[in-house]
Design a protein around this motif. Structure first.
Motif, PDB file in Angstrom:
ATOM      1  N   ARG A  68      19.630  36.939  41.420  1.00 49.74           N
ATOM      2  CA  ARG A  68      21.045  37.342  41.471  1.00 49.74           C
ATOM      3  C   ARG A  68      21.320  38.522  40.541  1.00 49.74           C
ATOM      4  O   ARG A  68      22.145  39.392  40.827  1.00 49.74           O
ATOM      5  CB  ARG A  68      21.937  36.173  41.076  1.00 49.74           C
ATOM      6  CG  ARG A  68      22.036  35.060  42.087  1.00 49.74           C
ATOM      7  CD  ARG A  68      23.163  34.135  41.708  1.00 49.74           C
ATOM      8  NE  ARG A  68      23.290  32.995  42.572  1.00 49.74           N
ATOM      9  CZ  ARG A  68      24.360  32.202  42.613  1.00 49.74           C
ATOM     10  NH1 ARG A  68      25.379  32.451  41.820  1.00 49.74           N
ATOM     11  NH2 ARG A  68      24.404  31.179  43.427  1.00 49.74           N
ATOM     12  N   TYR A  75      24.737  47.529  39.901  1.00 54.31           N
ATOM     13  CA  TYR A  75      26.107  47.956  39.577  1.00 54.31           C
ATOM     14  C   TYR A  75      26.142  48.749  38.272  1.00 54.31           C
ATOM     15  O   TYR A  75      26.746  49.822  38.200  1.00 54.31           O
ATOM     16  CB  TYR A  75      27.027  46.740  39.480  1.00 54.31           C
ATOM     17  CG  TYR A  75      28.415  47.091  38.997  1.00 54.31           C
ATOM     18  CD1 TYR A  75      29.333  47.699  39.851  1.00 54.31           C
ATOM     19  CD2 TYR A  75      28.798  46.840  37.681  1.00 54.31           C
ATOM     20  CE1 TYR A  75      30.613  48.042  39.403  1.00 54.31           C
ATOM     21  CE2 TYR A  75      30.060  47.179  37.224  1.00 54.31           C
ATOM     22  CZ  TYR A  75      30.965  47.778  38.091  1.00 54.31           C
ATOM     23  OH  TYR A  75      32.213  48.127  37.648  1.00 54.31           O
ATOM     24  N   GLY A  81      28.691  48.517  44.482  1.00 54.52           N
ATOM     25  CA  GLY A  81      29.548  47.336  44.523  1.00 54.52           C
ATOM     26  C   GLY A  81      30.745  47.486  43.603  1.00 54.52           C
ATOM     27  O   GLY A  81      31.080  48.587  43.138  1.00 54.52           O
ATOM     28  N   THR A  82      31.409  46.374  43.333  1.00 54.67           N
ATOM     29  CA  THR A  82      32.565  46.365  42.440  1.00 54.67           C
ATOM     30  C   THR A  82      32.332  45.348  41.337  1.00 54.67           C
ATOM     31  O   THR A  82      31.502  44.443  41.461  1.00 54.67           O
ATOM     32  CB  THR A  82      33.848  45.983  43.198  1.00 54.67           C
ATOM     33  OG1 THR A  82      33.748  44.604  43.641  1.00 54.67           O
ATOM     34  CG2 THR A  82      34.075  46.893  44.404  1.00 54.67           C
ATOM     35  N   ASP A  84      34.313  42.948  40.364  1.00 50.10           N
ATOM     36  CA  ASP A  84      34.659  41.606  40.843  1.00 50.10           C
ATOM     37  C   ASP A  84      33.530  41.012  41.673  1.00 50.10           C
ATOM     38  O   ASP A  84      33.194  39.829  41.546  1.00 50.10           O
ATOM     39  CB  ASP A  84      35.940  41.639  41.682  1.00 50.10           C
ATOM     40  CG  ASP A  84      37.196  41.840  40.833  1.00 50.10           C
ATOM     41  OD1 ASP A  84      37.109  41.623  39.609  1.00 50.10           O
ATOM     42  OD2 ASP A  84      38.233  42.219  41.395  1.00 50.10           O
ATOM     43  N   ASP A  85      32.936  41.844  42.527  1.00 46.22           N
ATOM     44  CA  ASP A  85      31.883  41.355  43.418  1.00 46.22           C
ATOM     45  C   ASP A  85      30.646  40.923  42.642  1.00 46.22           C
ATOM     46  O   ASP A  85      30.107  39.830  42.882  1.00 46.22           O
ATOM     47  CB  ASP A  85      31.510  42.465  44.412  1.00 46.22           C
ATOM     48  CG  ASP A  85      30.387  42.039  45.352  1.00 46.22           C
ATOM     49  OD1 ASP A  85      30.513  40.983  45.987  1.00 46.22           O
ATOM     50  OD2 ASP A  85      29.386  42.771  45.449  1.00 46.22           O
ATOM     51  N   VAL A  86      30.202  41.743  41.702  1.00 44.03           N
ATOM     52  CA  VAL A  86      28.972  41.383  40.993  1.00 44.03           C
ATOM     53  C   VAL A  86      29.189  40.216  40.044  1.00 44.03           C
ATOM     54  O   VAL A  86      28.266  39.434  39.801  1.00 44.03           O
ATOM     55  CB  VAL A  86      28.348  42.583  40.248  1.00 44.03           C
ATOM     56  CG1 VAL A  86      27.947  43.660  41.236  1.00 44.03           C
ATOM     57  CG2 VAL A  86      29.255  43.126  39.168  1.00 44.03           C
ATOM     58  N   GLU A  88      30.958  37.717  40.764  1.00 48.35           N
ATOM     59  CA  GLU A  88      30.954  36.527  41.609  1.00 48.35           C
ATOM     60  C   GLU A  88      29.561  36.181  42.114  1.00 48.35           C
ATOM     61  O   GLU A  88      29.168  35.013  42.120  1.00 48.35           O
ATOM     62  CB  GLU A  88      31.896  36.732  42.804  1.00 48.35           C
ATOM     63  CG  GLU A  88      31.959  35.521  43.733  1.00 48.35           C
ATOM     64  CD  GLU A  88      32.946  35.708  44.863  1.00 48.35           C
ATOM     65  OE1 GLU A  88      32.938  34.876  45.790  1.00 48.35           O
ATOM     66  OE2 GLU A  88      33.727  36.684  44.833  1.00 48.35           O
ATOM     67  N   ARG A  89      28.785  37.186  42.527  1.00 49.34           N
ATOM     68  CA  ARG A  89      27.505  36.874  43.168  1.00 49.34           C
ATOM     69  C   ARG A  89      26.281  37.210  42.325  1.00 49.34           C
ATOM     70  O   ARG A  89      25.164  36.879  42.697  1.00 49.34           O
ATOM     71  CB  ARG A  89      27.391  37.587  44.514  1.00 49.34           C
ATOM     72  CG  ARG A  89      27.329  39.099  44.461  1.00 49.34           C
ATOM     73  CD  ARG A  89      27.371  39.725  45.837  1.00 49.34           C
ATOM     74  NE  ARG A  89      27.329  41.170  45.794  1.00 49.34           N
ATOM     75  CZ  ARG A  89      26.225  41.903  45.812  1.00 49.34           C
ATOM     76  NH1 ARG A  89      25.051  41.309  45.889  1.00 49.34           N
ATOM     77  NH2 ARG A  89      26.289  43.227  45.768  1.00 49.34           N
ATOM     78  N   ARG A 102      31.948  39.326  31.681  1.00 51.74           N
ATOM     79  CA  ARG A 102      32.613  40.410  32.417  1.00 51.74           C
ATOM     80  C   ARG A 102      32.724  41.658  31.547  1.00 51.74           C
ATOM     81  O   ARG A 102      32.466  42.776  32.004  1.00 51.74           O
ATOM     82  CB  ARG A 102      34.006  39.951  32.868  1.00 51.74           C
ATOM     83  CG  ARG A 102      34.739  40.939  33.769  1.00 51.74           C
ATOM     84  CD  ARG A 102      36.130  40.434  34.120  1.00 51.74           C
ATOM     85  NE  ARG A 102      36.794  41.328  35.047  1.00 51.74           N
ATOM     86  CZ  ARG A 102      36.704  41.240  36.372  1.00 51.74           C
ATOM     87  NH1 ARG A 102      35.984  40.298  36.922  1.00 51.74           N
ATOM     88  NH2 ARG A 102      37.352  42.094  37.140  1.00 51.74           N
TER      89      ARG A 102
END
Length: 403
Positions: A68, A75, A81-82, A84-86, A88-89, A102
């Protein structure tokens, strides 16, 4: 005693940490005695930022899924990506929801955006794709490794076709069955298909080892390193699933040891690339044996720090973190006859202590370990002090708002 200890304390900053060490270690680990507390993550972020800027560290590795983590690294290096996206995943164990993580990712991206690639700071997870409730399917890593090789070698060198792997793997739900963590009969790790996959994974990793990256190929080294990660992960997951199916009393010891072995392999691979900062639980980074009481009783195993330290020697250094209170978790003021109690009597809210000199100040008979009223917090073991370069002490960990 408090006055003696105060003489061996310093401010928690990069300069104070480096004065504890004979030189810059290739791997510098910062442990924590509990997970998810914002105060500890803020301290980590501030210290790691200084070590990057002042000491030239170029990778930050945390106790999260190594596969992951590739999305987070993309990023922070290229802006793919963004945020928020990274968040989360790109993280396991729920670490992406923590504001401190974060902020770490946000800072790394801002740092890299202003600099050439030679000065970028890379991100890595160094844990396996493992959760407390079970382990991931080896599908992603195994098929990614096969695809990498299929694009680079003759078909007759591959040990099998992609369709063969797919058939042997079957549905991913067979591998991720949560009940398998406590019931070995629910694991597929010792089926005939799993046994065949272990052999094929070994063959694929061996084939990769015969194929060095093309020196002239753009991104070739990066692709090769990623394929090595997939290979380590596939082999590690298949070993782990095999151990999950073990009905013997040694089962949990094997599982804990195999997890830290995966961590150690990932850390050593990262260290080949350059100097690395590592953040994880104290129990994964210490040089001494780790221990834990689980539903099947107590288990002991050698930590990733012990395994890495055996390979790197003085090129690996570890700072343990100890703390005074986590009142929102029921951890109140430590007894004065514990290491934490002695440090709590100091005037500083945060400090770093020379661990070897602290052990000498405590004498030949160190105090007994502090008792933990909460299962999520592991107090410092005084017997481990001489194995650490230093102890970072945080007096009070306060509850903070989360996303």
């Amino acid at each position: 005693m408090a006055a003696d200890i105060e003489d061996i304390t310093a401010t928690v900053d990069a300069a104070s940490v480096m004065r504890l060490l004979p030189g810059r270690p290739r791997l510098l680990g910062l442990g924590e005695p509990t997970h998810g507390e914002g105060s500890l993550l803020d301290l980590r972020n501030a210290l790691f930022r200084q070590l990057v800027e002042q000491e030239g560290y170029r990778t930050v590795a945390i106790e999260s899924d190594c596969v992951r983590g590739l999305a987070v690294d993309e990023y922070v290096t290229s802006g793919t990506g963004t945020l928020d996206d990274v968040m989360e995943r790109g993280f396991s164990h729920g670490w992406g929801a923590l504001p401190g993580n974060r902020e770490l990712v946000r800072w790394m991206r801002a740092h890299n955006a202003r600099r050439p690639a030679s000065e970028w700071v890379r991100f890595a997870g160094f844990d396996g794709p493992l959760e407390i409730t079970g382990a991931a399917s080896p599908r992603q890593s195994l098929t990614a490794l096969h695809a990498h090789l299929a694009h680079r070698v003759a078909a007759n060198l591959l040990p099998c076709a992609a369709e063969t792997l797919d058939g042997l793997l079957g549905p991913d739900e067979r591998w991720t069955e949560p009940a398998a963590m406590t019931d070995p009969s629910r694991s597929v790790g010792r089926t005939a298909e799993a046994g065949r996959l272990r052999l094929l994974a070994d063959d694929l990793v061996a084939l990769l080892g015969t194929q060095p990256p093309d020196p002239g190929g753009a991104g070739s080294r990066e692709d090769w390193e990623r394929a090595r990660l997939y290979g380590r992960t596939a082999v590690g997951l298949l070993r782990y699933h095999h151990a999950m199916a073990d009905p013997s009393p040694a089962r949990m010891t094997r599982l804990c040891a195999l997890r830290d072995l995966m961590m150690a392999h990932n850390l050593l691979a990262l260290a080949e690339r350059g100097p690395v900062l590592v953040h994880a639980h104290n129990s994964h980074l210490q040089r001494a044996k780790s221990s834990m009481r689980m539903w099947e009783g107590p288990v002991e195993w050698w930590s990733a720090g012990a395994l890495v330290g055996a390979r790197l020697g003085a090129r690996y250094a570890f700072l343990a973190t100890a703390l005074g209170t986590i009142r929102h978790r029921g951890v109140d003021t430590p007894a004065p006859d514990t290491v934490e109690g002695l440090l709590y009597a100091l005037p500083e809210d945060r400090c770093v202590v020379d661990a070897g000199r602290l052990a000498s100040a405590l004498g030949a008979t160190p105090p007994a370990p502090r008792e933990s009223p909460w299962f999520g917090y592991a107090p410092l073991d005084p017997a481990h002090l001489r194995d650490a370069a230093g102890v970072v002490f945080v007096k009070d960990v306060r509850e903070e708002a989360r996303y």
